[in-house]
Design a protein around this motif. Structure first.
Motif, PDB file in Angstrom:
ATOM      1  N   GLY A 271      -3.122 -51.255 -25.742  1.00  0.00           N
ATOM      2  CA  GLY A 271      -2.848 -52.562 -25.168  1.00  0.00           C
ATOM      3  C   GLY A 271      -1.898 -52.498 -23.991  1.00  0.00           C
ATOM      4  O   GLY A 271      -2.081 -53.205 -22.982  1.00  0.00           O
ATOM      5  N   ARG A 272      -0.882 -51.646 -24.075  1.00  0.00           N
ATOM      6  CA  ARG A 272       0.057 -51.501 -22.954  1.00  0.00           C
ATOM      7  C   ARG A 272      -0.613 -50.863 -21.753  1.00  0.00           C
ATOM      8  O   ARG A 272      -0.300 -51.219 -20.597  1.00  0.00           O
ATOM      9  N   LEU A 273      -1.538 -49.945 -21.968  1.00  0.00           N
ATOM     10  CA  LEU A 273      -2.276 -49.357 -20.853  1.00  0.00           C
ATOM     11  C   LEU A 273      -3.112 -50.407 -20.135  1.00  0.00           C
ATOM     12  O   LEU A 273      -3.172 -50.432 -18.899  1.00  0.00           O
ATOM     13  N   ARG A 274      -3.740 -51.265 -20.895  1.00  0.00           N
ATOM     14  CA  ARG A 274      -4.547 -52.321 -20.276  1.00  0.00           C
ATOM     15  C   ARG A 274      -3.681 -53.324 -19.529  1.00  0.00           C
ATOM     16  O   ARG A 274      -4.094 -53.860 -18.490  1.00  0.00           O
ATOM     17  N   LEU A 275      -2.495 -53.607 -20.036  1.00  0.00           N
ATOM     18  CA  LEU A 275      -1.587 -54.496 -19.318  1.00  0.00           C
ATOM     19  C   LEU A 275      -1.143 -53.892 -17.992  1.00  0.00           C
ATOM     20  O   LEU A 275      -0.854 -54.616 -17.036  1.00  0.00           O
ATOM     21  N   LEU A 276      -1.088 -52.570 -17.919  1.00  0.00           N
ATOM     22  CA  LEU A 276      -0.716 -51.900 -16.680  1.00  0.00           C
ATOM     23  C   LEU A 276      -1.857 -51.864 -15.669  1.00  0.00           C
ATOM     24  O   LEU A 276      -1.659 -51.401 -14.540  1.00  0.00           O
ATOM     25  N   GLY A 277      -3.025 -52.312 -16.065  1.00  0.00           N
ATOM     26  CA  GLY A 277      -4.167 -52.326 -15.157  1.00  0.00           C
ATOM     27  C   GLY A 277      -5.147 -51.198 -15.356  1.00  0.00           C
ATOM     28  O   GLY A 277      -6.110 -51.080 -14.578  1.00  0.00           O
ATOM     29  N   ALA A 278      -4.948 -50.364 -16.361  1.00  0.00           N
ATOM     30  CA  ALA A 278      -5.864 -49.250 -16.617  1.00  0.00           C
ATOM     31  C   ALA A 278      -6.999 -49.697 -17.536  1.00  0.00           C
ATOM     32  O   ALA A 278      -6.826 -50.582 -18.377  1.00  0.00           O
ATOM     33  N   HIS A 279      -8.142 -49.077 -17.353  1.00  0.00           N
ATOM     34  CA  HIS A 279      -9.276 -49.299 -18.234  1.00  0.00           C
ATOM     35  C   HIS A 279      -9.235 -48.246 -19.337  1.00  0.00           C
ATOM     36  O   HIS A 279      -8.900 -47.078 -19.090  1.00  0.00           O
ATOM     37  N   VAL A 280      -9.618 -48.627 -20.541  1.00  0.00           N
ATOM     38  CA  VAL A 280      -9.546 -47.728 -21.696  1.00  0.00           C
ATOM     39  C   VAL A 280     -10.884 -47.768 -22.417  1.00  0.00           C
ATOM     40  O   VAL A 280     -11.435 -48.847 -22.677  1.00  0.00           O
TER      41      VAL A 280
ATOM     42  N   ARG B 168      -8.027 -43.944  -2.130  1.00  0.00           N
ATOM     43  CA  ARG B 168      -8.218 -44.609  -3.411  1.00  0.00           C
ATOM     44  C   ARG B 168      -9.302 -43.879  -4.197  1.00  0.00           C
ATOM     45  O   ARG B 168     -10.375 -43.563  -3.665  1.00  0.00           O
ATOM     46  N   SER B 169      -9.025 -43.634  -5.482  1.00  0.00           N
ATOM     47  CA  SER B 169      -9.926 -42.834  -6.301  1.00  0.00           C
ATOM     48  C   SER B 169     -10.049 -43.448  -7.687  1.00  0.00           C
ATOM     49  O   SER B 169      -9.186 -44.225  -8.122  1.00  0.00           O
ATOM     50  N   LEU B 170     -11.119 -43.088  -8.343  1.00  0.00           N
ATOM     51  CA  LEU B 170     -11.281 -43.379  -9.759  1.00  0.00           C
ATOM     52  C   LEU B 170     -10.784 -42.171 -10.539  1.00  0.00           C
ATOM     53  O   LEU B 170     -11.394 -41.094 -10.487  1.00  0.00           O
ATOM     54  N   VAL B 171      -9.670 -42.321 -11.235  1.00  0.00           N
ATOM     55  CA  VAL B 171      -9.052 -41.231 -11.994  1.00  0.00           C
ATOM     56  C   VAL B 171      -9.415 -41.427 -13.464  1.00  0.00           C
ATOM     57  O   VAL B 171      -8.976 -42.399 -14.098  1.00  0.00           O
ATOM     58  N   ILE B 172     -10.220 -40.518 -13.999  1.00  0.00           N
ATOM     59  CA  ILE B 172     -10.639 -40.565 -15.397  1.00  0.00           C
ATOM     60  C   ILE B 172      -9.802 -39.544 -16.163  1.00  0.00           C
ATOM     61  O   ILE B 172      -9.888 -38.341 -15.890  1.00  0.00           O
ATOM     62  N   ILE B 173      -8.991 -40.014 -17.096  1.00  0.00           N
ATOM     63  CA  ILE B 173      -8.059 -39.160 -17.837  1.00  0.00           C
ATOM     64  C   ILE B 173      -8.570 -39.007 -19.265  1.00  0.00           C
ATOM     65  O   ILE B 173      -8.697 -39.996 -19.997  1.00  0.00           O
TER      66      ILE B 173
ATOM     67  N   VAL C  57      -7.658 -46.395 -12.684  1.00  0.00           N
ATOM     68  CA  VAL C  57      -7.412 -45.418 -13.747  1.00  0.00           C
ATOM     69  C   VAL C  57      -8.241 -45.805 -14.963  1.00  0.00           C
ATOM     70  O   VAL C  57      -8.239 -46.974 -15.389  1.00  0.00           O
ATOM     71  N   LEU C  58      -8.931 -44.823 -15.512  1.00  0.00           N
ATOM     72  CA  LEU C  58      -9.750 -45.019 -16.706  1.00  0.00           C
ATOM     73  C   LEU C  58      -9.361 -43.968 -17.735  1.00  0.00           C
ATOM     74  O   LEU C  58      -9.452 -42.766 -17.465  1.00  0.00           O
ATOM     75  N   PHE C  59      -8.902 -44.407 -18.908  1.00  0.00           N
ATOM     76  CA  PHE C  59      -8.546 -43.496 -19.997  1.00  0.00           C
ATOM     77  C   PHE C  59      -9.748 -43.348 -20.929  1.00  0.00           C
ATOM     78  O   PHE C  59     -10.354 -44.335 -21.347  1.00  0.00           O
ATOM     79  N   MET C  60     -10.049 -42.095 -21.241  1.00  0.00           N
ATOM     80  CA  MET C  60     -11.162 -41.775 -22.139  1.00  0.00           C
ATOM     81  C   MET C  60     -10.590 -41.107 -23.377  1.00  0.00           C
ATOM     82  O   MET C  60      -9.987 -40.035 -23.302  1.00  0.00           O
ATOM     83  N   MET C  61     -10.762 -41.747 -24.547  1.00  0.00           N
ATOM     84  CA  MET C  61     -10.195 -41.242 -25.793  1.00  0.00           C
ATOM     85  C   MET C  61     -11.264 -41.223 -26.885  1.00  0.00           C
ATOM     86  O   MET C  61     -12.205 -42.029 -26.865  1.00  0.00           O
ATOM     87  N   ILE C  62     -11.090 -40.310 -27.821  1.00  0.00           N
ATOM     88  CA  ILE C  62     -12.007 -40.166 -28.946  1.00  0.00           C
ATOM     89  C   ILE C  62     -11.457 -40.953 -30.133  1.00  0.00           C
ATOM     90  O   ILE C  62     -10.274 -40.855 -30.464  1.00  0.00           O
ATOM     91  N   ARG C  63     -12.301 -41.745 -30.734  1.00  0.00           N
ATOM     92  CA  ARG C  63     -11.889 -42.485 -31.924  1.00  0.00           C
ATOM     93  C   ARG C  63     -11.486 -41.521 -33.031  1.00  0.00           C
ATOM     94  O   ARG C  63     -12.154 -40.508 -33.269  1.00  0.00           O
ATOM     95  N   ASP C  64     -10.388 -41.847 -33.694  1.00  0.00           N
ATOM     96  CA  ASP C  64      -9.907 -41.018 -34.806  1.00  0.00           C
ATOM     97  C   ASP C  64     -10.629 -41.459 -36.082  1.00  0.00           C
ATOM     98  O   ASP C  64     -10.165 -42.330 -36.826  1.00  0.00           O
ATOM     99  N   VAL C  65     -11.774 -40.847 -36.320  1.00  0.00           N
ATOM    100  CA  VAL C  65     -12.590 -41.239 -37.471  1.00  0.00           C
ATOM    101  C   VAL C  65     -11.892 -40.885 -38.776  1.00  0.00           C
ATOM    102  O   VAL C  65     -12.017 -41.598 -39.781  1.00  0.00           O
TER     103      VAL C  65
END
Length: 436
Positions: free
Chosen positions: A402-411, A329-334, A360-368
């Motif tokens: 929202g769909r990623l969070r429903l799948l159990g991923a952190h965003v 088991r791992s923490l996967v940061i995408i 799973v943790l998704f890391m995204m940049i805000r589209d300013v």
């Protein structure tokens, strides 16, 4: 009959003599000119043949193995010729990641075994920079002809991401969880590794009570735990087309690499294991899991291999390959980006299978840019159209999140200037909550 006077006859004869001499000498001048050209060509041929000597030329190029973004370094060119009296000149060929500081070539300074030349370069962009060619030229014995040789080179310099700011930020974030003497703070009641026994206090959970030891000592004792170490952290960085778009003048993938280096430094300091995974249309970089602060240099060097790409990201292939590599088991940061639900549909299907076993943790940049267009005052019809399109894209982006969070991923959707600290804060929070 009238005869010319003697003076007239002499004048006519005197004028006829130069014309006769010119007519007599002119063919000889042509022959002399042709002879001079033939002699000159012969000298040029002899000079070129005598100065060719390519087999006796030995040249090399020496560069440092790695350098940081913005750093300067010296490229040492050395050459040796059989004839030491000849002056050598050299020039190197490099890619766009490097910029010369004063030129890419010049005359070699004579040495005891040949000649040498030092050239200064500056690293502009992260990646694997290369010097692929070396041009060397020299004059012949008569100094009439330049002889030139093009030598292929395979010298590479790893341009590492700049981690000076990341180290400073990491130290600041780690100091928040440290005691005044500099030791790591032990958090009671959190984690799974047993630390010590302490007297039970009102408000503690009943599951913390050690009933056997409490009965032996005649008072309630509670188990104190500390945060578990030796967790497996995977930093998966998308380097596809969307991630190569600039944000405030810097590509998103470079900002993702900087945030990944910050989190890797903190995780290695905390005793966890860290691995790096880079992908676009297919997996590109895959490092093994390392542990300890001394391994940060290896992670930093492998991060330099994550190159810029204009291909579309294949999430199915990349995440499936990554899942097959993980045996615990791992923490996967995408670190990734997307624009609409259609392009993210395949990603969502793969993430659903990945979250069944891993965090799973998704890391995204805000589209300013999109946010500024959506909030722009409607001064004209074009402004209204741009605001409507930008608002629609932002809503579609939130649908995917929202769909990623429903799948159990952190965003995490953070500003580009707060990408690294936001990731570290969430990582420490997940670790405190015993979710790894």
């Amino acid at each position: 009959m009238i005869y010319p006077s003697g003076r007239a006859v002499w004048t006519a004869a005197a004028g006829a003599v130069p014309a006769f001499l010119v007519a007599l000498v002119l063919p000889s001048l042509w022959y002399l000119g042709l002879l001079w050209i033939c002699v000159l060509l012969a000298f040029l041929a002899v000079d070129a043949a005598a100065g060719r000597g390519r087999a006796s030329l030995d040249a090399s190029l020496h560069t440092p193995p790695q350098v940081g973004v913005g750093g300067q370094f010296i490229v040492h060119v050395a050459a040796n010729f059989a004839s030491r009296t000849r002056t050598l000149e050299a020039r190197v060929g490099h890619d766009a990641r490097l910029a010369p500081m004063g030129g890419t070539g010049g005359a070699l300074v004579p040495t005891s075994d040949g000649g040498s030349l030092d050239l200064r370069f500056q690293a502009l962009r992260r990646g694997i920079a290369s010097f692929d060619r070396l041009w060397v030229r020299w004059r012949g014995p008569f100094g009439l002809v330049w002889n030139q040789a093009v030598l292929p080179m395979e010298s590479k310099v790893a341009v590492l991401p700049d981690v000076r700011s990341a180290r400073d930020q990491a130290i600041t974030l780690l100091q928040r969880d440290a005691l005044p003497d500099g030791h790591a703070q032990r958090r009671a009641g959190q984690g799974r590794e047993f630390e010590a026994l302490k007297d039970y206090q009102p408000g503690m959970g009943r599951r913390m009570i050690d009933w056997k030891r409490s009965a032996r000592h005649g008072r309630l004792l509670a188990r104190e735990f500390r945060i578990e170490e030796n967790n497996n952290i995977v930093l998966a960085i998308d380097s596809g087309r969307l991630m190569c778009e600039p944000v405030d003048g810097v590509p998103k993938v470079d900002r993702a690499v900087a945030a990944a280096m910050l989190s890797a430094f903190v995780a290695l300091k905390g005793g966890d294991m860290v691995s790096l995974f880079g992908f676009d249309a297919r997996p590109r970089v895959a490092s093994g899991a390392v542990r300890g602060s001394a391994s940060f240099a290896m992670i930093q060097k492998r991060a330099a291999e994550i190159d810029y790409s204009n291909e579309e990201t294949n999430f199915t292939l990349a995440l499936t390959t990554l899942a097959a590599r993980l045996d615990r088991r791992s923490l996967v940061i995408i670190f990734t980006d997307f624009v609409d639900p259609i392009s993210a549909e395949l990603m969502l299907r793969t993430v659903g299978r990945l979250t069944e076993r891993h965090l799973v943790l998704f890391m995204m940049i805000r589209d300013v840019e999109l946010e500024s267009l959506a909030d722009m005052p409607p001064l004209s019809g074009e402004d209204v159209a741009r605001a409507v399109v930008a608002g629609g894209l932002l809503r579609e982006r939130q649908v995917v999140i929202g769909r990623l969070r429903l799948l159990g991923a952190h965003v995490i959707e953070a500003d580009h200037q707060r990408l690294g600290p936001a990731l570290v804060e969430r990582y420490l929070q997940l670790k405190r909550e015993d979710l790894l």
